[in-house]
Design an enzyme around this catalytic site. Structure first.
Site, PDB file in Angstrom:
ATOM      1  N   CYS A 152       0.812  -1.371   0.026  1.00 48.83           N
ATOM      2  CA  CYS A 152      -0.156   0.074   0.177  1.00 48.83           C
ATOM      3  C   CYS A 152       0.830   1.178  -0.077  1.00 48.83           C
ATOM      4  O   CYS A 152       1.594   1.523  -0.973  1.00 48.83           O
ATOM      5  CB  CYS A 152      -0.994  -0.199   1.308  1.00 48.83           C
ATOM      6  SG  CYS A 152      -2.173   1.145   0.984  1.00 48.83           S
ATOM      7  N   HIS A 172      -3.858  -5.164   0.312  1.00 49.11           N
ATOM      8  CA  HIS A 172      -3.165  -5.854   1.493  1.00 49.11           C
ATOM      9  C   HIS A 172      -3.109  -7.166   1.642  1.00 49.11           C
ATOM     10  O   HIS A 172      -4.162  -7.733   1.861  1.00 49.11           O
ATOM     11  CB  HIS A 172      -3.919  -5.122   2.632  1.00 49.11           C
ATOM     12  CG  HIS A 172      -3.836  -3.704   2.934  1.00 49.11           C
ATOM     13  ND1 HIS A 172      -3.003  -3.101   3.844  1.00 49.11           N
ATOM     14  CD2 HIS A 172      -4.492  -2.550   2.292  1.00 49.11           C
ATOM     15  CE1 HIS A 172      -2.928  -1.965   4.005  1.00 49.11           C
ATOM     16  NE2 HIS A 172      -3.778  -1.528   2.898  1.00 49.11           N
ATOM     17  N   SER A 230       2.030 -13.699  31.994  1.00 45.39           N
ATOM     18  CA  SER A 230       3.037 -13.806  32.838  1.00 45.39           C
ATOM     19  C   SER A 230       3.274 -15.265  33.352  1.00 45.39           C
ATOM     20  O   SER A 230       4.545 -15.376  33.721  1.00 45.39           O
ATOM     21  CB  SER A 230       2.397 -13.084  34.103  1.00 45.39           C
ATOM     22  OG  SER A 230       1.365 -13.597  34.647  1.00 45.39           O
ATOM     23  N   SER A 231       2.399 -16.012  33.470  1.00 51.18           N
ATOM     24  CA  SER A 231       2.712 -17.185  33.714  1.00 51.18           C
ATOM     25  C   SER A 231       3.667 -17.983  32.840  1.00 51.18           C
ATOM     26  O   SER A 231       4.604 -18.831  33.264  1.00 51.18           O
ATOM     27  CB  SER A 231       1.275 -18.426  33.650  1.00 51.18           C
ATOM     28  OG  SER A 231       0.429 -17.624  34.251  1.00 51.18           O
ATOM     29  N   SER A 277       0.390 -12.173  37.197  1.00 55.70           N
ATOM     30  CA  SER A 277      -0.895 -11.905  37.364  1.00 55.70           C
ATOM     31  C   SER A 277      -2.018 -13.108  37.369  1.00 55.70           C
ATOM     32  O   SER A 277      -3.413 -12.964  37.579  1.00 55.70           O
ATOM     33  CB  SER A 277      -1.384 -10.996  36.359  1.00 55.70           C
ATOM     34  OG  SER A 277      -1.420 -12.076  34.827  1.00 55.70           O
ATOM     35  N   GLY A 278      -1.700 -14.271  37.152  1.00 56.55           N
ATOM     36  CA  GLY A 278      -2.562 -15.477  36.968  1.00 56.55           C
ATOM     37  C   GLY A 278      -2.876 -15.532  35.704  1.00 56.55           C
ATOM     38  O   GLY A 278      -3.558 -16.659  35.231  1.00 56.55           O
ATOM     39  N   GLY A 279      -2.477 -14.783  34.539  1.00 55.65           N
ATOM     40  CA  GLY A 279      -2.877 -14.476  33.205  1.00 55.65           C
ATOM     41  C   GLY A 279      -1.826 -15.596  32.560  1.00 55.65           C
ATOM     42  O   GLY A 279      -0.803 -16.177  33.180  1.00 55.65           O
ATOM     43  N   VAL A 280      -2.342 -15.867  31.279  1.00 53.47           N
ATOM     44  CA  VAL A 280      -1.377 -16.626  30.385  1.00 53.47           C
ATOM     45  C   VAL A 280       0.272 -15.987  30.258  1.00 53.47           C
ATOM     46  O   VAL A 280       1.087 -16.731  30.367  1.00 53.47           O
ATOM     47  CB  VAL A 280      -2.006 -16.868  28.999  1.00 53.47           C
ATOM     48  CG1 VAL A 280      -1.089 -17.794  28.187  1.00 53.47           C
ATOM     49  CG2 VAL A 280      -3.344 -17.253  29.010  1.00 53.47           C
ATOM     50  N   GLU A 314      -1.926  -9.039   3.633  1.00 52.69           N
ATOM     51  CA  GLU A 314      -1.943  -9.460   5.087  1.00 52.69           C
ATOM     52  C   GLU A 314      -3.475  -9.661   5.798  1.00 52.69           C
ATOM     53  O   GLU A 314      -3.815 -10.280   6.633  1.00 52.69           O
ATOM     54  CB  GLU A 314      -1.047  -8.527   5.952  1.00 52.69           C
ATOM     55  CG  GLU A 314      -1.982  -7.175   6.405  1.00 52.69           C
ATOM     56  CD  GLU A 314      -1.449  -6.102   5.588  1.00 52.69           C
ATOM     57  OE1 GLU A 314      -1.214  -6.566   4.072  1.00 52.69           O
ATOM     58  OE2 GLU A 314      -1.810  -4.949   5.567  1.00 52.69           O
TER      59      GLU A 314
END
Ligand code: XMP
Length: 507
Positions: free
Chosen positions: A79, A167, A226-227, A221-224, A169
């Protein structure tokens, strides 16, 4: 050396998507600001120039001298990228008679060109531009057209340079991935050896070198995200890592206890810190969403600093920051959409150095890495949850009472989603506490209580999202349960906005 494609970002909304698509081809890539090409980096095998919100004639348009790359590395302009190549090589770019936006079909395709291998006339492409290339530069030739765009794609006669005004993508460009594969694999020669396993091996090695004998604290944080960051670091440096899990008082119901239990099985060294009263007092009376995020970001770092001081030799603060966090927060056009707490909220002066091993990964790649690291599926498939937690789901000021109302309502929604078997069909779900009250009737009593909105979205990367078309029966059950069980709420709405133009979180 990990070979890579460099994507120079001229500010398009779809630059990240180019990155994702290149990674889908098992090829490592980095998105860099348009003027930050890593000259001298011999691992670069090709360059993609992104689109841009600007026209090449715009006084604010991003200009960069490509002479050091031209002729040395294959270049694909997309583009604006294509228009920029054309404009700076002696071609003509002019405002299109009508904005070329949306679906179009290739009418002519030069099948001999390497970029267009296996792409047939009729293939649908996605256009989105106000200018168009009316004359390609000398020593270039057209390789594809649509009915209204003659120079939809072009190539140089002399250098490894290609340009496409559509585009590839975008998912609407049906053969877009084939085109990108032709560029990345056939033209640039990618060995397609980027995978979760290769990422783990090279990152563990790098982390060992980077950190040496230092100690690291990591915000869990318990999230994916940071784990996965924690388990990766644990693999690299073992006992040198202390994970700190801060309860800012804005977590889901029972989240603090549940997450601590979950991490026992992963063998991580976790310290749980209850800092809720600090956060509540700092947030008291604050209603502005950006201010809330900044306060929470700083609060986190304060707590880390304090905990880190208790452990000797801590030099690093590790975080589970992922790619979209960085790109959304630090857009080169200067428009900050939201400051994600782990990027925009960091104070200028920090006592610890930052270590962000997932900084270059997209969410689905993080999940893949997590699985390969042996993290149990119930942790990996958890919905994303924002770092600032329920603070960005309580519109207006935050009080412990409001948090508790929201936790109860959220718990009902999420439990019902799990019971219905639909939890894994949505990207993310939660409840928002609205700053309005409305009249209701319960028994013979008039009520005047708060309203909540349920939000559930489908998405592949959180960059765009659609509202989840949940069954009415499920919504009815959740609404009934919330109104009957959560004191203070007498009305439940369902958010049917997609992103864009809305965002997933309300703040
Ligand atoms: P939005 O609301 O921008 O959210 O469409 C996109 C994704 O990012 C999450 N989110 C955050 N995550 N810190 C985080 O760690 C933040 O400050 C933050 N804000 C939004 C959001 O939950 C969604 O998954």
């Amino acid at each position: 050396m990990q070979e890579k494609i460099i994507i120079l970002d001229f500010g398009s909304q779809t630059t990240q998507l180019i990155g994702r698509r290149v990674r889908e081809l098992n090829t490592y890539c980095e998105i860099l600001p348009y003027n930050k090409f890593p000259y001298g980096d011999e691992s670069v095998i090709g360059v993609i120039l992104s689109g841009s919100p600007f026209s090449v004639y715009d006084s604010k348009a991003f200009n960069v001298n490509l002479d050091c790359i031209r002729g040395k590395l294959p270049i694909l302009g997309i583009c604006y990228g294509a228009q920029y190549i054309s404009y700076t090589s002696g071609g003509k770019v002019e405002p299109a008679e009508s904005r070329e936006y949306g679906r179009a079909n290739l009418s002519h395709v030069d099948a001999r060109d390497k970029l267009l291998r296996d792409i047939k006339p009729g293939s649908q492409v996605w256009m989105s531009h106000g200018d168009t290339i009316t004359e390609i530069p000398p020593h270039f030739h057209t390789i594809a057209s649509t009915d209204s765009v003659v120079n939809a794609a072009f190539a140089s006669d002399e250098e490894p340079i290609w340009g496409v005004q559509f585009h590839p993508e975008a998912y609407h460009s049906i053969d877009g991935l084939t085109l990108l594969k032709n560029f990345v694999v056939t033209i640039c020669g990618s060995h397609q050896d980027w995978s979760a396993e290769s990422f783990i091996d090279s990152t563990v090695k790098q982390l060992k070198e980077q950190i040496g004998d230092d100690k690291v604290v990591l915000g869990l944080s318990g999230g994916v995200d940071s784990s996965v960051a924690a388990v990766l670091l644990n693999k690299a440096i073992g006992k040198q890592l202390t994970c700190i899990f801060v309860d800012h008082g804005l977590l889901r119901k029972n989240e603090f206890q549940n997450v601590l239990k979950d991490y026992e099985c992963l063998g991580l060294n976790v310290v749980g810190v209850d800092a809720s009263s600090k956060f509540y007092s700092e947030l008291a009376g604050v209603t502005d969403p950006e201010q809330k995020r900044k306060i929470i970001g700083k609060g986190f770092v304060d707590v880390f600093d304090e905990e880190a001081r208790k452990i000797k030799n801590v030099k690093w603060l590790a975080q589970g920051t992922i790619y979209p966090d960085c790109i959304e927060s630090l857009s080169i056009t200067g428009t900050t959409i939201k400051s994600h707490h782990n990027v925009g909220g960091l104070p200028e002066k920090m006592n610890l150095k930052l270590c962000e091993p997932l900084r270059l990964l997209f969410k689905d790649e993080v999940r893949d890495v997590g699985r390969k690291l042996g993290i149990p599926d119930h942790l990996i498939s958890r919905h994303p949850f924002p770092g600032p937690g329920l603070a960005v789901r309580i519109l207006g000021d935050i009080t412990p009472e409001k948090v508790s109302i929201l936790q109860e309502a959220d718990d009902i929604f999420i439990s019902n989603l799990r019971e219905s078997g639909l939890y894994n069909n949505v990207w993310q779900a939660g409840v928002i506490l609205l700053p309005i009250r409305s009249v209701g009737v319960m028994g013979d009593e008039r009520t005047y209580e708060q309203a909540v909105a349920l939000r559930a979205v489908t998405s592949t990367d959180a960059m765009s999202a659609d509202w989840a078309h949940l069954p009415y029966e499920l919504l009815a059950k959740v609404s009934n349960e919330i109104i009957n069980k959560v004191k203070g709420v007498n009305r439940v709405c369902y958010d049917i906005s997609s992103k864009p133009p809305a965002t997933i979180e309300w703040e």
